[in-house]
Write a protein that holds these residues in place. Structure first.
Motif, PDB file in Angstrom:
ATOM      1  N   ASP A 216       0.834  -1.207   0.000  1.00 51.19           N
ATOM      2  CA  ASP A 216       0.000   0.000   0.000  1.00 51.19           C
ATOM      3  C   ASP A 216       0.868   1.256   0.000  1.00 51.19           C
ATOM      4  N   LEU A 217       1.954   1.185   0.772  1.00 56.02           N
ATOM      5  CA  LEU A 217       2.891   2.308   0.829  1.00 56.02           C
ATOM      6  C   LEU A 217       3.516   2.553  -0.541  1.00 56.02           C
ATOM      7  N   LEU A 218       3.910   1.480  -1.215  1.00 55.41           N
ATOM      8  CA  LEU A 218       4.503   1.616  -2.545  1.00 55.41           C
ATOM      9  C   LEU A 218       3.485   2.158  -3.552  1.00 55.41           C
ATOM     10  N   MET A 219       2.232   1.705  -3.432  1.00 52.40           N
ATOM     11  CA  MET A 219       1.197   2.186  -4.350  1.00 52.40           C
ATOM     12  C   MET A 219       1.009   3.691  -4.251  1.00 52.40           C
ATOM     13  N   ALA A 220       1.066   4.211  -3.033  1.00 56.48           N
ATOM     14  CA  ALA A 220       0.860   5.646  -2.844  1.00 56.48           C
ATOM     15  C   ALA A 220       1.874   6.462  -3.637  1.00 56.48           C
ATOM     16  N   GLY A 221       3.066   5.911  -3.808  1.00 53.25           N
ATOM     17  CA  GLY A 221       4.089   6.601  -4.585  1.00 53.25           C
ATOM     18  C   GLY A 221       4.196   6.132  -6.020  1.00 53.25           C
ATOM     19  N   GLY A 222       3.313   5.194  -6.413  1.00 48.69           N
ATOM     20  CA  GLY A 222       3.296   4.721  -7.788  1.00 48.69           C
ATOM     21  C   GLY A 222       4.411   3.769  -8.150  1.00 48.69           C
ATOM     22  N   THR A 223       5.004   3.096  -7.153  1.00 46.77           N
ATOM     23  CA  THR A 223       6.143   2.223  -7.439  1.00 46.77           C
ATOM     24  C   THR A 223       5.838   0.737  -7.265  1.00 46.77           C
ATOM     25  N   TYR A 224       4.596   0.382  -6.988  1.00 45.23           N
ATOM     26  CA  TYR A 224       4.245  -1.031  -6.844  1.00 45.23           C
ATOM     27  C   TYR A 224       3.927  -1.609  -8.215  1.00 45.23           C
ATOM     28  N   GLN A 225       4.260  -2.910  -8.411  1.00 44.17           N
ATOM     29  CA  GLN A 225       4.128  -3.519  -9.733  1.00 44.17           C
ATOM     30  C   GLN A 225       2.683  -3.694 -10.183  1.00 44.17           C
TER      31      GLN A 225
END
Length: 323
Positions: free
Chosen positions: A43-52
């Motif tokens: 979820d943290l990565l998604m907030a910054g647009g870096t999750y796959q």
């Protein structure tokens, strides 16, 4: 209903609690009144647009939840109104109600709290399937878990012990290592002040399986202390450094480096996820697995919840509740 929404891929500032419309049920779907939902590093990565696997914003965040089934479609299978369930909807868990497919739900034991259930699916699912199916961990082997006080790392410590392994836990502070020790780790290594390779050589001589959600130097050190025919299971890169594996070391030591993306199994082998979680629930009922929840916060404090994860101030799981 209230929901936690990500409006843009720009970080915490784009996370808002908003009013959204409830959805009508479609074929095989159920409606769940949410009691608690688990926050994950993804979820943290998604907030910054870096999750796959980040959806196009705006969308309701949250990948796992617990709650009570309040409505089912006539053709829904295996789930009934009144059932207490854990669910993995993919997205949308941070809301007062969630609509998801019946196959995403598992009825929880009567004695299981909603908090334990919300902390369960992704962390224990990742740890168990990663160690059993990908890592091929056997009783009596030595398992090293990096990031061992985090949500998935701490569960890997517990699952590894339940599978009969000797567990070495690594983390970046003595306080976090103390949590890993309380959850079953046999040995601990502070990778901020100690050499992983040197300490492993002192403790057990080597390791058979590495569970690595950290990457970076922890991965490189693992290559230097893994036993012949050892397996390094790559879960993620919380350090921010995606390491490269020197093929000559893999060849000389007969080592496997194995990628593992738990969410991918929902597409090509969903039965593997369900089977793994049901085995974990049996271990839970037997008292061998105990979810560790360090913080429970309401939706209104979602920014604080994300900061706890980002700043490594949480151990185990952080949960969000509608109120």
């Amino acid at each position: 209903m209230k929901a936690v929404r990500l409006t843009a891929l720009t970080g915490f500032d784009a996370i808002q609690v908003e009013d959204v419309e409830t959805k009508p049920l479609e074929s095989r779907q159920v409606r769940i009144k949410v009691h608690a939902a688990g926050l994950n590093f993804a979820d943290l990565l998604m907030a910054g647009g870096t999750y796959q696997a980040t959806p196009e914003p705006p969308f309701t965040m949250g990948m796992e939840l617990s709650g009570e089934v309040v409505e089912v479609h006539p053709d829904a299978d295996g789930v009934f109104p009144g059932d207490r369930v854990m669910a993995r909807p993919g997205q949308g868990a941070f809301a007062e109600e969630v609509v998801t497919n019946d196959r995403n739900c598992i009825v929880i034991p009567h004695a299981m709290s909603f908090e334990d259930a919300a902390a369960f699916p992704i962390a224990y699912g990742t740890a168990h399937l990663g160690l059993s199916r990908r890592g091929r961990l056997q009783s009596g082997e030595v398992l090293m878990v990096h990031g061992a006080a985090g949500g998935v790392g701490l569960t890997a410590v517990q699952v590894g012990k339940a599978m009969g392994a000797t567990v070495i836990a690594t983390a970046g502070s003595d306080e976090r290592l103390a949590v890993a020790k309380e959850n079953g780790a046999d040995y601990v290594i502070n990778y901020q002040t100690e050499s992983i390779r040197d300490r492993v050589k002192e403790m057990t001589g080597g390791v058979d399986v590495v569970f690595d959600p950290v990457g970076g130097d922890a991965f490189k050190q693992s290559l230097r202390c893994i036993n012949p025919e050892g397996r390094i299971v790559v879960i993620g890169f919380a350090s921010g450094d995606v390491p490269q594996a020197p093929a000559n070391i893999l060849l000389v030591k007969n080592v496997d480096v194995i990628g593992f993306y738990w969410g991918g199994y929902g597409g090509f082998a969903p039965e593997a996820i369900r089977d793994s979680l049901e085995k974990c629930l049996t271990l839970y009922s037997d008292g061998l697995l105990t979810p560790h929840v360090s913080h429970v916060l309401p939706f209104a404090r979602v920014q604080e919840a994300f900061a706890l994860l980002r700043d490594r101030k949480a151990t185990g799981k952080v949960l969000l509740t509608p109120a």
